[in-house]
Design an enzyme around this catalytic site. Structure first.
Site, PDB file in Angstrom:
ATOM      1  N   LYS A 125       0.882  -1.100   0.117  1.00 12.02           N
ATOM      2  CA  LYS A 125      -0.082  -0.119  -0.142  1.00 12.02           C
ATOM      3  C   LYS A 125       0.884   1.205  -0.127  1.00 12.02           C
ATOM      4  O   LYS A 125       0.384   2.295  -0.333  1.00 12.02           O
ATOM      5  CB  LYS A 125      -1.012  -0.089   1.212  1.00 12.02           C
ATOM      6  CG  LYS A 125      -1.822  -1.204   1.105  1.00 12.02           C
ATOM      7  CD  LYS A 125      -3.086  -0.987   2.208  1.00 12.02           C
ATOM      8  CE  LYS A 125      -4.087  -1.959   1.958  1.00 12.02           C
ATOM      9  NZ  LYS A 125      -5.034  -2.146   3.272  1.00 12.02           N
ATOM     10  N   VAL A 160      -2.814  -1.177   7.580  1.00  4.10           N
ATOM     11  CA  VAL A 160      -4.066  -0.602   7.611  1.00  4.10           C
ATOM     12  C   VAL A 160      -4.334   0.639   8.661  1.00  4.10           C
ATOM     13  O   VAL A 160      -5.188   1.266   8.753  1.00  4.10           O
ATOM     14  CB  VAL A 160      -5.143  -1.697   7.734  1.00  4.10           C
ATOM     15  CG1 VAL A 160      -5.352  -2.308   9.349  1.00  4.10           C
ATOM     16  CG2 VAL A 160      -6.766  -1.186   7.466  1.00  4.10           C
ATOM     17  N   ALA A 200       0.728  -1.272  13.759  1.00  2.00           N
ATOM     18  CA  ALA A 200       1.078   0.001  12.878  1.00  2.00           C
ATOM     19  C   ALA A 200       1.577  -0.673  11.520  1.00  2.00           C
ATOM     20  O   ALA A 200       2.491  -0.027  10.926  1.00  2.00           O
ATOM     21  CB  ALA A 200       2.345   0.774  13.685  1.00  2.00           C
TER      22      ALA A 200
HETATM   23  P1  ATR Z   1       3.126  -5.358   7.536  1.00  2.00           P
HETATM   24  O1  ATR Z   1       3.886  -5.415   8.841  1.00  2.00           O
HETATM   25  O2  ATR Z   1       3.855  -5.513   6.287  1.00  2.00           O
HETATM   26  O3  ATR Z   1       2.615  -3.819   7.478  1.00  2.00           O
HETATM   27  P2  ATR Z   1       0.667  -6.178   8.560  1.00  2.00           P
HETATM   28  O4  ATR Z   1      -0.113  -7.249   8.300  1.00  2.00           O
HETATM   29  O5  ATR Z   1      -0.052  -4.867   7.768  1.00  2.00           O
HETATM   30  O6  ATR Z   1       1.861  -6.071   7.708  1.00  2.00           O
HETATM   31  O7  ATR Z   1       0.713  -5.637   9.935  1.00  2.00           O
HETATM   32  C1  ATR Z   1       0.844  -6.599  10.864  1.00  2.00           C
HETATM   33  C2  ATR Z   1       0.655  -5.765  12.115  1.00  2.00           C
HETATM   34  O8  ATR Z   1       0.495  -6.887  13.134  1.00  2.00           O
HETATM   35  C3  ATR Z   1       2.080  -5.006  12.457  1.00  2.00           C
HETATM   36  O9  ATR Z   1       1.603  -4.007  13.532  1.00  2.00           O
HETATM   37  C4  ATR Z   1       2.647  -6.361  13.571  1.00  2.00           C
HETATM   38  O10 ATR Z   1       3.819  -5.563  14.639  1.00  2.00           O
HETATM   39  P3  ATR Z   1       5.140  -5.549  14.058  1.00  2.00           P
HETATM   40  O11 ATR Z   1       5.125  -4.020  13.379  1.00  2.00           O
HETATM   41  O12 ATR Z   1       5.830  -5.658  15.468  1.00  2.00           O
HETATM   42  O13 ATR Z   1       5.571  -6.642  13.170  1.00  2.00           O
HETATM   43  C5  ATR Z   1       1.708  -6.872  14.152  1.00  2.00           C
HETATM   44  N1  ATR Z   1       1.899  -8.164  14.637  1.00  2.00           N
HETATM   45  C6  ATR Z   1       2.010  -9.374  13.794  1.00  2.00           C
HETATM   46  N2  ATR Z   1       2.172 -10.329  14.599  1.00  2.00           N
HETATM   47  C7  ATR Z   1       2.134  -9.786  15.888  1.00  2.00           C
HETATM   48  C8  ATR Z   1       2.246 -10.343  17.159  1.00  2.00           C
HETATM   49  N3  ATR Z   1       2.484 -11.853  17.411  1.00  2.00           N
HETATM   50  N4  ATR Z   1       1.930  -9.768  18.353  1.00  2.00           N
HETATM   51  C9  ATR Z   1       1.868  -8.432  18.040  1.00  2.00           C
HETATM   52  N5  ATR Z   1       1.711  -7.822  17.013  1.00  2.00           N
HETATM   53  C10 ATR Z   1       1.939  -8.299  15.927  1.00  2.00           C
END
Ligand code: ATR
Length: 274
Positions: A65, A130, A127
């Site tokens: 995005k 979305v 963060a």
């Molecule tokens: P992207 O990170 O590529 O933008 P997304 O699916 O839009 O992908 O975002 C995933 C979100 O879920 C992020 O905020 C991620 O946190 P990190 O920035 O620390 O990666 C969060 N997330 C994914 N797995 C998580 C977990 N086990 N505990 C807490 N937050 C998690």
């Protein structure tokens, strides 16, 4: 036959083709909507295909995005503010425009629940892709404060900085960033992380002391009730999943491409109950 596409990685679970093709059929349009898993290297070629009118419109999902932006000619104000594009259109003047319909999707979904956000404190978890759109929509709906927390704190701080100017200009309260694991006082909490997409996944947060009369909102709609929503419900809170948000963002994209406001009726809502 006009061709539309949703791009992302992964993409196999996207329900956008199901929804758009349903509306295409209902409106007797000569069009087809497909999905395509891509990598960053494919972005330039795909945009060229729009320019050459081999593709008429693209929906963009995680993780592209933001990455798509340098390939576009112009952004709408909302896409510019959030640095997030989920819908692409070629104008009759031949310009490729990036729109953000996630903002309107979230806004309409909340309005649909009749929950009044004015003056509320909202805690946003996550963060990623979305989150910028949700934060922007929350301010547009006149919340008092957005509190942001993300496992990787620097990403939350990036969003805090992104909104600095806009927040000052609009006289909104600053975004507060708190460490992951902290749960400050809130009226509404939004799960904008990907945790819960798999049935057994749980956020490592302790909700036991938050009390009731809060609003738990999850961007995830499949599964219908994530552990986050189950927890909120068990504690006596209002809950809502992201299904309507998904439908409203798609409806706004459909309107941008076809200039038709598609019907959001029971048939559409059931269509996504897979
Ligand atoms: P992207 O990170 O590529 O933008 P997304 O699916 O839009 O992908 O975002 C995933 C979100 O879920 C992020 O905020 C991620 O946190 P990190 O920035 O620390 O990666 C969060 N997330 C994914 N797995 C998580 C977990 N086990 N505990 C807490 N937050 C998690």
């Amino acid at each position: 036959m006009n061709k539309y596409l949703v791009i992302g990685n992964p993409i196999e679970h996207s329900l956008s083709p199901l929804l758009h093709n349903h509306w295409i059929k209902k409106n007797n349009l000569k069009a087809v909507y497909d999905k395509k898993e891509i990598s960053s290297n494919d972005l330039k070629d795909l945009i060229e295909k729009i320019r050459e009118k081999n593709i008429n419109g693209i929906n963009v999902t995680v993780p592209f995005k933001k990455e798509i932006i340098p390939h576009l000619d112009r952004l709408t104000l909302d896409a510019e503010a959030t640095q997030s594009v989920n819908t692409i259109l070629l104008t009759i003047e031949g310009k490729i425009i990036g729109h953000n319909t996630d903002i309107g999707g979230f806004e309409n979904a909340i309005k649909d629940t009749k929950y009044n956000l004015i003056g509320k404190r909202v805690l946003v978890l996550g963060a990623g892709g979305v989150a910028p759109s949700i934060i922007f929509a929350l301010y547009k709906m006149k919340v008092s404060t957005v509190i942001l927390t993300n496992r990787t704190k620097s990403k939350a701080e990036y969003l805090q900085n992104l909104y600095n100017e806009i927040i000052k200009k609009n006289d909104w309260n600053n975004i507060k960033v708190v460490d992951w694991g902290e749960l400050p006082e809130f009226d509404m909490i939004v799960n904008a992380t990907s945790v819960g997409l798999k049935n057994d996944e749980n956020l490592d947060l302790d909700f036991s002391k938050i009390g009731k009369n809060k609003f738990f909102y999850d961007v995830i709609y499949n599964p219908k009730e994530t552990n986050f929503l189950k927890k909120g419900k068990d504690l006596g809170n209002k809950i809502e999943n992201g299904k309507k948000m998904f439908i409203f963002q798609a409806a706004e994209a459909f309107k941008i491409w076809h200039d038709i406001q598609p019907n959001i009726d029971d048939e559409v809502i059931k269509l996504l109950d897979k």
